[in-house]
Design a protein around this motif. Sequence first.
Motif, PDB file in Angstrom:
ATOM      1  N   THR A 184       1.233  -1.072   0.048  1.00 44.27           N
ATOM      2  CA  THR A 184       0.327   0.121   0.172  1.00 44.27           C
ATOM      3  C   THR A 184       0.886   1.416   0.549  1.00 44.27           C
ATOM      4  N   TYR A 185       1.915   1.669   0.547  1.00 41.33           N
ATOM      5  CA  TYR A 185       2.780   2.926   1.069  1.00 41.33           C
ATOM      6  C   TYR A 185       3.714   3.110  -0.042  1.00 41.33           C
ATOM      7  N   ALA A 186       4.279   2.126  -0.608  1.00 41.15           N
ATOM      8  CA  ALA A 186       5.119   1.782  -2.134  1.00 41.15           C
ATOM      9  C   ALA A 186       4.182   2.371  -2.985  1.00 41.15           C
ATOM     10  N   HIS A 187       3.107   1.922  -3.400  1.00 36.20           N
ATOM     11  CA  HIS A 187       1.941   2.020  -4.570  1.00 36.20           C
ATOM     12  C   HIS A 187       1.338   3.720  -4.017  1.00 36.20           C
ATOM     13  N   SER A 188       1.629   3.980  -3.179  1.00 39.14           N
ATOM     14  CA  SER A 188       1.270   5.653  -2.835  1.00 39.14           C
ATOM     15  C   SER A 188       2.187   6.783  -3.301  1.00 39.14           C
ATOM     16  N   LEU A 189       3.750   5.945  -3.064  1.00 37.63           N
ATOM     17  CA  LEU A 189       4.959   7.178  -3.802  1.00 37.63           C
ATOM     18  C   LEU A 189       5.687   6.601  -5.382  1.00 37.63           C
ATOM     19  N   LEU A 190       5.209   5.293  -5.710  1.00 39.89           N
ATOM     20  CA  LEU A 190       6.065   5.180  -7.100  1.00 39.89           C
ATOM     21  C   LEU A 190       5.306   5.823  -8.336  1.00 39.89           C
ATOM     22  N   ARG A 191       5.761   5.849  -9.228  1.00 39.72           N
ATOM     23  CA  ARG A 191       5.283   6.552 -10.903  1.00 39.72           C
ATOM     24  C   ARG A 191       4.736   6.445 -11.111  1.00 39.72           C
ATOM     25  N   ALA A 192       5.443   4.411 -10.793  1.00 43.14           N
ATOM     26  CA  ALA A 192       4.566   3.472 -11.527  1.00 43.14           C
ATOM     27  C   ALA A 192       3.389   3.099 -11.503  1.00 43.14           C
ATOM     28  N   HIS A 193       2.614   3.226 -10.129  1.00 40.67           N
ATOM     29  CA  HIS A 193       1.557   3.551  -9.357  1.00 40.67           C
ATOM     30  C   HIS A 193       0.250   5.020  -8.987  1.00 40.67           C
ATOM     31  N   HIS A 194       0.060   5.577  -8.081  1.00 38.41           N
ATOM     32  CA  HIS A 194      -0.256   6.388  -7.530  1.00 38.41           C
ATOM     33  C   HIS A 194       0.878   7.541  -7.349  1.00 38.41           C
ATOM     34  N   GLY A 195       1.888   8.074  -7.200  1.00 36.26           N
ATOM     35  CA  GLY A 195       2.833   8.583  -6.445  1.00 36.26           C
ATOM     36  C   GLY A 195       3.109   9.141  -7.819  1.00 36.26           C
ATOM     37  N   GLU A 196       5.250   9.529  -7.547  1.00 34.84           N
ATOM     38  CA  GLU A 196       5.292  10.168  -8.744  1.00 34.84           C
ATOM     39  C   GLU A 196       6.717  10.269  -8.645  1.00 34.84           C
ATOM     40  N   TRP A 197       6.863   9.010  -7.271  1.00 35.29           N
ATOM     41  CA  TRP A 197       8.546   8.986  -7.314  1.00 35.29           C
ATOM     42  C   TRP A 197       9.177   7.758  -8.308  1.00 35.29           C
ATOM     43  N   ASP A 198      10.267   7.499  -8.327  1.00 39.63           N
ATOM     44  CA  ASP A 198      11.426   6.467  -8.733  1.00 39.63           C
ATOM     45  C   ASP A 198      12.753   6.567  -8.150  1.00 39.63           C
ATOM     46  N   TYR A 199      12.547   5.054  -7.417  1.00 42.85           N
ATOM     47  CA  TYR A 199      13.744   4.689  -6.898  1.00 42.85           C
ATOM     48  C   TYR A 199      14.680   3.274  -7.349  1.00 42.85           C
ATOM     49  N   ASN A 200      15.642   2.662  -6.556  1.00 42.91           N
ATOM     50  CA  ASN A 200      15.961   1.823  -6.542  1.00 42.91           C
ATOM     51  C   ASN A 200      14.911   0.819  -5.693  1.00 42.91           C
ATOM     52  N   LEU A 201      14.371  -0.142  -6.686  1.00 42.96           N
ATOM     53  CA  LEU A 201      13.714  -1.388  -6.346  1.00 42.96           C
ATOM     54  C   LEU A 201      14.259  -2.073  -5.207  1.00 42.96           C
ATOM     55  N   ALA A 202      15.323  -2.546  -5.738  1.00 37.74           N
ATOM     56  CA  ALA A 202      16.695  -3.691  -5.305  1.00 37.74           C
ATOM     57  C   ALA A 202      16.215  -3.033  -3.602  1.00 37.74           C
ATOM     58  N   TRP A 203      16.635  -1.849  -3.536  1.00 39.53           N
ATOM     59  CA  TRP A 203      17.103  -0.984  -2.168  1.00 39.53           C
ATOM     60  C   TRP A 203      16.054  -1.641  -1.496  1.00 39.53           C
ATOM     61  N   LYS A 204      15.059  -0.620  -2.241  1.00 43.09           N
ATOM     62  CA  LYS A 204      13.445  -0.126  -1.370  1.00 43.09           C
ATOM     63  C   LYS A 204      12.371  -0.919  -1.969  1.00 43.09           C
ATOM     64  N   PRO A 205      12.658  -2.126  -1.746  1.00 47.07           N
ATOM     65  CA  PRO A 205      11.285  -3.212  -3.027  1.00 47.07           C
ATOM     66  C   PRO A 205      10.076  -2.478  -2.533  1.00 47.07           C
ATOM     67  N   ILE A 206       8.824  -3.342  -3.554  1.00 48.64           N
ATOM     68  CA  ILE A 206       7.528  -2.944  -3.131  1.00 48.64           C
ATOM     69  C   ILE A 206       7.517  -3.490  -1.723  1.00 48.64           C
ATOM     70  N   GLU A 207       6.962  -4.824  -1.964  1.00 43.56           N
ATOM     71  CA  GLU A 207       6.572  -5.672  -1.049  1.00 43.56           C
ATOM     72  C   GLU A 207       7.418  -5.291   1.045  1.00 43.56           C
ATOM     73  N   HIS A 208       8.639  -5.017   0.800  1.00 39.76           N
ATOM     74  CA  HIS A 208       9.668  -4.829   1.111  1.00 39.76           C
ATOM     75  C   HIS A 208      10.232  -5.501   1.686  1.00 39.76           C
ATOM     76  N   PHE A 209      11.665  -6.106   2.448  1.00 37.19           N
ATOM     77  CA  PHE A 209      12.536  -6.898   2.906  1.00 37.19           C
ATOM     78  C   PHE A 209      11.810  -8.159   3.890  1.00 37.19           C
ATOM     79  N   PRO A 210      12.009  -9.350   4.234  1.00 32.71           N
ATOM     80  CA  PRO A 210      11.066  -9.781   5.233  1.00 32.71           C
ATOM     81  C   PRO A 210      11.834  -9.161   6.975  1.00 32.71           C
ATOM     82  N   VAL A 211      11.292  -9.506   7.749  1.00 32.50           N
ATOM     83  CA  VAL A 211      11.138  -8.659   9.152  1.00 32.50           C
ATOM     84  C   VAL A 211      11.334 -10.342  10.333  1.00 32.50           C
ATOM     85  N   ARG A 212      13.130  -9.959  10.503  1.00 38.99           N
ATOM     86  CA  ARG A 212      13.026 -11.043  11.247  1.00 38.99           C
ATOM     87  C   ARG A 212      13.307 -10.648  12.162  1.00 38.99           C
TER      88      ARG A 212
END
Length: 315
Positions: A184-212
């Motif tokens: 949800t949050y990533a979709h609010s940010l990304l230009r490809a969805h509902h936001g206006e930003w582009d960033y490195n999805l390898a470092w900031k994945p849409i569904e995040h890294f696993p929480v350990r």
Amino acid sequence: MTADFLGEAYSARTIKLAAVRNVDSVATLVRYPAKSPGKGALLYVHGFCDYFFQTHVAEFFSELGYDFYALDLRAYGRSLLPAQLPNYVTDLAEHFEELDAAAELIRQDGHERLVVMAHSTGGLITPLWADARRGRLPLDAMVLNSPWLDLAEPWFNRTIGTAIVRLVGRWLPKLVVKPTLAPTYAHSLLRAHHGEWDYNLAWKPIEHFPVRMGWLRAVRRGHAQVHAGLDVGAPVLVLCSDKSLLHRKVWEQAAGNADTVLDVEQIARWAPRLGREVTVTPVPGALHDVFLSAPSVRERALAEAGNWLTSRTAL
């Protein structure tokens, strides 16, 4: 020091850190110099599953007269090495090493004054660091952007669940609690969805890294320290949205002007425990990262921060 990918005015230097759990670590300090410096340095620290890419923030505070620095913490963004688990530590104090190193490099650049600005998990780590280093830092002020001061979960998860995390996280620190988080949050940010930003999805994945478990245990220990009370040794401004929209699995229109990650009521409740002078300023319509909100909202947030800093750190 090398040129950074953000542009020719940006430079980056790698900070070699001590190995932890037999894994080498580095941090990365990015710099954007002020054209007319005079107010000292501002050090920005990102949140979980994040890295520094917000050039408009650097440029805004540079125009105010701050030499702008941003730290990609160990195992985040520019600092993520192939052998590392992304964003993983078992004690938030592990990050103090790179914060100490960044502060020293900033001092070596000629700065005797320092403002710390941090977002989300960074807004938990940096007050813990400032409290631990109180009296040894030239800290003028802190600006915290939606700091993570409590678990945005029901009572059971915050209490019984936390007790389980503390026990299991000690013995099985790499056990995954959540393999992904809602997009949800990533979709609010990304230009490809509902936001206006582009960033490195390898470092900031849409569904995040696993929480350990070990990392979440460290976070909950940090929350407990905040709840018991800190003294960061400087005035603090806390910016956050005026409302939260939590636990949504898919994006909806209301997610575009609310914090979909943290509970803003928890932020307001616990923020006064950070120090002796804390100002909490809700920003209507803001996202979790208030500086990535819609243009008029982020402009208001930046102005609030700039005006507050001017009033607290005037020469």
